[in-house]
Design an enzyme around this catalytic site. Structure first.
Site, PDB file in Angstrom:
ATOM      1  N   CYS A   2     -38.684  -0.169  20.706  1.00 15.16           N
ATOM      2  CA  CYS A   2     -39.396  -1.040  19.781  1.00 15.16           C
ATOM      3  C   CYS A   2     -38.834  -0.853  18.379  1.00 15.16           C
ATOM      4  O   CYS A   2     -38.078   0.066  18.111  1.00 15.16           O
ATOM      5  CB  CYS A   2     -40.883  -0.720  19.795  1.00 15.16           C
ATOM      6  N   ARG A  27     -34.578  -5.091  18.937  1.00 16.03           N
ATOM      7  CA  ARG A  27     -35.139  -3.902  19.582  1.00 16.03           C
ATOM      8  C   ARG A  27     -36.378  -4.222  20.417  1.00 16.03           C
ATOM      9  O   ARG A  27     -36.860  -3.361  21.145  1.00 16.03           O
ATOM     10  CB  ARG A  27     -35.499  -2.854  18.518  1.00 16.03           C
ATOM     11  N   TRP A  74     -41.374  -3.876  22.593  1.00 17.56           N
ATOM     12  CA  TRP A  74     -40.824  -4.076  23.942  1.00 17.56           C
ATOM     13  C   TRP A  74     -41.767  -3.341  24.878  1.00 17.56           C
ATOM     14  O   TRP A  74     -41.889  -2.134  24.822  1.00 17.56           O
ATOM     15  CB  TRP A  74     -39.407  -3.518  24.021  1.00 17.56           C
ATOM     16  N   ASN A 100     -43.017   4.078  18.716  1.00 18.81           N
ATOM     17  CA  ASN A 100     -41.956   3.735  19.656  1.00 18.81           C
ATOM     18  C   ASN A 100     -41.711   4.947  20.537  1.00 18.81           C
ATOM     19  O   ASN A 100     -41.577   6.064  20.044  1.00 18.81           O
ATOM     20  CB  ASN A 100     -40.677   3.370  18.888  1.00 18.81           C
ATOM     21  N   GLY A 101     -41.653   4.740  21.851  1.00 16.11           N
ATOM     22  CA  GLY A 101     -41.448   5.852  22.770  1.00 16.11           C
ATOM     23  C   GLY A 101     -42.431   5.776  23.915  1.00 16.11           C
ATOM     24  O   GLY A 101     -43.098   4.752  24.129  1.00 16.11           O
ATOM     25  N   GLU A 483     -18.229  -5.305  33.739  1.00 20.95           N
ATOM     26  CA  GLU A 483     -18.778  -5.675  32.434  1.00 20.95           C
ATOM     27  C   GLU A 483     -18.936  -7.184  32.315  1.00 20.95           C
ATOM     28  O   GLU A 483     -19.933  -7.674  31.765  1.00 20.95           O
ATOM     29  CB  GLU A 483     -17.879  -5.131  31.317  1.00 20.95           C
ATOM     30  N   LYS A 487     -22.503  -9.116  31.584  1.00 23.58           N
ATOM     31  CA  LYS A 487     -22.753 -10.080  30.512  1.00 23.58           C
ATOM     32  C   LYS A 487     -23.353 -11.366  31.067  1.00 23.58           C
ATOM     33  O   LYS A 487     -24.259 -11.948  30.486  1.00 23.58           O
ATOM     34  CB  LYS A 487     -21.449 -10.394  29.762  1.00 23.58           C
ATOM     35  N   GLU A 490     -26.989 -10.690  31.963  1.00 26.89           N
ATOM     36  CA  GLU A 490     -27.853 -10.394  30.824  1.00 26.89           C
ATOM     37  C   GLU A 490     -28.285 -11.638  30.073  1.00 26.89           C
ATOM     38  O   GLU A 490     -29.454 -11.763  29.692  1.00 26.89           O
ATOM     39  CB  GLU A 490     -27.121  -9.465  29.846  1.00 26.89           C
ATOM     40  N   HIS A 506     -15.260  -5.693  52.595  1.00 26.95           N
ATOM     41  CA  HIS A 506     -16.259  -4.796  53.183  1.00 26.95           C
ATOM     42  C   HIS A 506     -17.688  -5.268  52.873  1.00 26.95           C
ATOM     43  O   HIS A 506     -18.558  -4.454  52.596  1.00 26.95           O
ATOM     44  CB  HIS A 506     -16.028  -3.369  52.695  1.00 26.95           C
ATOM     45  N   LYS A 605     -32.195  -3.658  22.761  1.00 28.91           N
ATOM     46  CA  LYS A 605     -30.867  -3.175  22.387  1.00 28.91           C
ATOM     47  C   LYS A 605     -30.702  -1.686  22.647  1.00 28.91           C
ATOM     48  O   LYS A 605     -29.685  -1.250  23.187  1.00 28.91           O
ATOM     49  CB  LYS A 605     -30.633  -3.475  20.901  1.00 28.91           C
TER      50      LYS A 605
END
Length: 610
Positions: A2, A27, A74, A100-101, A483, A487, A490, A506, A605
């Site tokens: 957050c 965030r 968040w 936050n946490g 990667e 992207k 996301e 496979h 983030k």
């Protein structure tokens, strides 16, 4: 994960808090709120949804007053809602707190507080903190009340709190979640990250684990959790506020893709190399880490940083005669790795605060392993605890999906690998000089690739209705395939998987059909012919192919629906010139699908919770 902002000063509080939250919205954006001391009371405005909802409410109900705190959330405990939004108030409305946490023992604390008559207004773990502080305010010392309260909790926190009984003070504290103090002229800030106050000051004090800070307009006083004074110095942040603005771009993500050439150059300048002489001893002090005594190297990271770590394994094994392993940090911390002083652990994190990576790093330190962190954020927790640090000089990255920070992590991996290879004498100095000359060419190569944006946008148009993608690469390009798929997932919410091309037979080959596109990374390198064979296997199943190939390779176009050509480079640099193509493909497909590329759903983030 957050975002927190606190402000004491003469500027309009509602405006400063909202500006700060805008800069921290990457965030968390499930809900948001502010609390301001005004007319002898604490006034809160909270809304579910993104900051536009809060801004509309503040436009109708402007806030000013003595000081204030704000929070963008968040969700972890409790769904996004107005009741669950921070800041939280105590029973009497005299205290406001943002957190936050994650508080791991909040249930037992909540039951204990409710038995004593406290009324909880939310489902969050965070709310128990404001009621604990309420109980400990018997002598009117807000900092001491917070210290006593935090000694009761288990878990992680960055917290700010204010009280009507101490009207000129905001107190804050941190453990495993970032919090820093911004030092202005006649004004002070507390925040989760520098962008929250960067338009007003570049001077910041980074709190360390266990710090508690008492902030007034005149300055800050730091103690540990027992109340013992500690000394913390302010440092100057090297970027100004323009680095955290869109600068004429439609989105932060597109801006940050375009900033990659400069970020790469800055990372090389920040970790200087002199031809024929090597790197500065400051890069990795010889008395801290002697690679000649290492028995193995372990990379550990999460998400995009894990892909940079995986790429590091291929590079290091090519440049050194030392075994290299790679571990996802969230798994590394829960197995029983065999670590000792002959092991070097390389931890990679954009924020330097990633909870799982931080735990992996601490596990390595406990077992006396040597540690190096690759980090983008000055003063972050990982930089304080590692034996050595390589900074990636990307500046603020506001878009949630990592772009320029991934490119500079690759740069840092190369620099670390060359430095260690030079120290072990596995590579001759002339070969290191040659590779460094190639690295110094990268900014112009990146500019050339990014200029292909129009071509990539046209390609994205042809795939806009697809709901599945497979990305294939071999050897050093396999992490780039992963990667690229990440992207796509996301920001466009399209299902995508990155796979080593040799593994396609496979299992994944069963998925292929005429509506299932495959992105094939097939630059000229040692495994080129193998990749062409994989490409033919895909053609035989009639799946549409988008190839990323080396310029001049016209034969590939005959085998694929579309080809994007990138500059020919030393094969070790193929990941660097391929990456922007995959970023732009995900970006434009997401835009065509109407997605918010800067704030993808459910993501934040900086992942500071487990």
């Amino acid at each position: 994960m957050c975002g927190i902002i606190g402000y004491l000063g003469a500027r309009p509080k509602g405006t400063v808090l909202l500006e700060g939250l805008r800069s921290l919205e990457y965030r968390g954006y499930d809900s948001a709120g502010v609390a301001v001391m005004q007319d002898g009371r604490i006034v809160t405005v909270k809304r579910e949804g993104n900051l536009d909802c809060l801004e509309d409410a503040l436009r109708r109900e402007p806030l000013d007053g003595y000081l204030g705190i704000g929070h963008t959330r968040w969700a972890t405990h409790g769904a996004p809602s107005r009741d669950n939004a921070h800041p939280h108030l105590d029973c009497g409305g005299r205290l406001a707190l943002a957190h936050n946490g994650i508080l791991e023992n909040f249930r037992e604390l909540r039951e204990e507080l409710e038995r004593r008559g406290h009324r909880m207004a939310s489902e969050t773990d965070s709310e128990v903190l404001v009621h604990l502080v309420e109980e400990n305010m018997d002598d009117g010392d807000l900092a001491e009340a917070l210290r006593r309260s935090l000694r009761r909790v288990e878990g992680s926190y960055a917290v700010v709190c204010m009280s009507l009984d101490v009207p000129g003070v905001i107190v804050g504290a941190r453990r495993d979640s970032p919090l820093l103090v911004g030092v202005g002229e006649g004004e002070m800030f507390l925040a989760s990250a520098i962008p929250a106050f960067l338009r007003h000051t570049r001077r910041a004090v980074y709190l360390q684990n266990g710090d508690v800070v008492e902030v007034t307009r005149d300055g800050a006083r730091f103690t540990d959790l027992e109340g013992r004074p500690v000394s913390r110095e302010a440092s100057e942040y090297p970027f100004d506020f323009s680095a955290a603005e869109k600068g004429g771009y439609e989105d932060f993500m597109l801006k940050e893709i375009n900033e990659q050439p400069e970020a790469w150059a800055d990372t090389l300048r920040g970790n200087p190399y002199r031809k024929g002489r090597g790197f500065s001893p400051d890069l990795i002090p010889p008395d801290l880490i002697d690679p000649r005594g290492l028995a193995r190297i372990i990379f550990t990271a999460c998400g995009t940083s894990y892909h940079a770590a995986l790429l590091g394994r291929y590079v290091f094994e090519r440049w050194m005669d030392i075994p290299v392993e790679v571990d996802i940090a969230s798994e590394f911390r829960y197995r029983d790795p065999r670590l000792d002083p002959k092991t070097l652990v390389v931890a990679i994190s954009q924020s330097g605060e990633t909870a799982d990576t931080m735990a992996a790093l601490r596990g390595a330190l406990e077992r006396k392993s040597r540690t190096v962190s690759i980090v983008n954020t000055l003063g972050s927790q990982m930089t304080q605890e590692s034996d050595a640090v390589i900074y990636t000089h990307a500046g603020p990255e506001i878009g949630v999906a990592a772009t320029k920070t991934f490119i500079v992590q690759i740069a840092a991996v190369y620099l670390l690998g060359l430095h260690l290879a030079g120290r072990t004498r596995f590579l001759e100095r002339e070969e290191i000089d040659r590779i460094m000359a190639e690295l110094e060419r990268v900014p112009e190569l990146l500019e050339e690739v990014i200029s292909l944006e129009g071509e990539v946008r046209e390609v994205a148009e042809g795939f806009r209705d697809c709901e599945d993608f497979l990305y294939l690469g071999r050897n050093i390009n396999y992490p780039v395939a992963m990667e690229g798929a990440l992207k796509m997932k996301e920001i466009s919410y399209v299902h995508a998987e990155g796979y080593p091309a040799g593994e396609m037979k496979h299992g994944p080959i069963a998925l292929l059909h005429e509506g299932f596109p495959v992105v094939v990374l097939v630059p000229r390198d040692a495994v080129y012919e193998k990749m062409v064979s994989n490409l033919e296997e895909i053609r035989a199943r009639r799946a549409p192919i988008l190839a990323v190939a080396t310029r001049g390779d016209d034969d590939i176009a005959k085998r694929c629906r579309r080809v994007i050509h990138v500059p020919e480079v030393d094969p070790i640099l193929n990941p660097v010139v391929i990456t922007p193509v995959l970023q732009l493909l995900a970006y434009h497909l997401a835009k065509l699908r109407g997605c918010n590329v800067d704030q993808p759903r459910n993501l934040a983030k900086t992942v500071t919770v487990e």
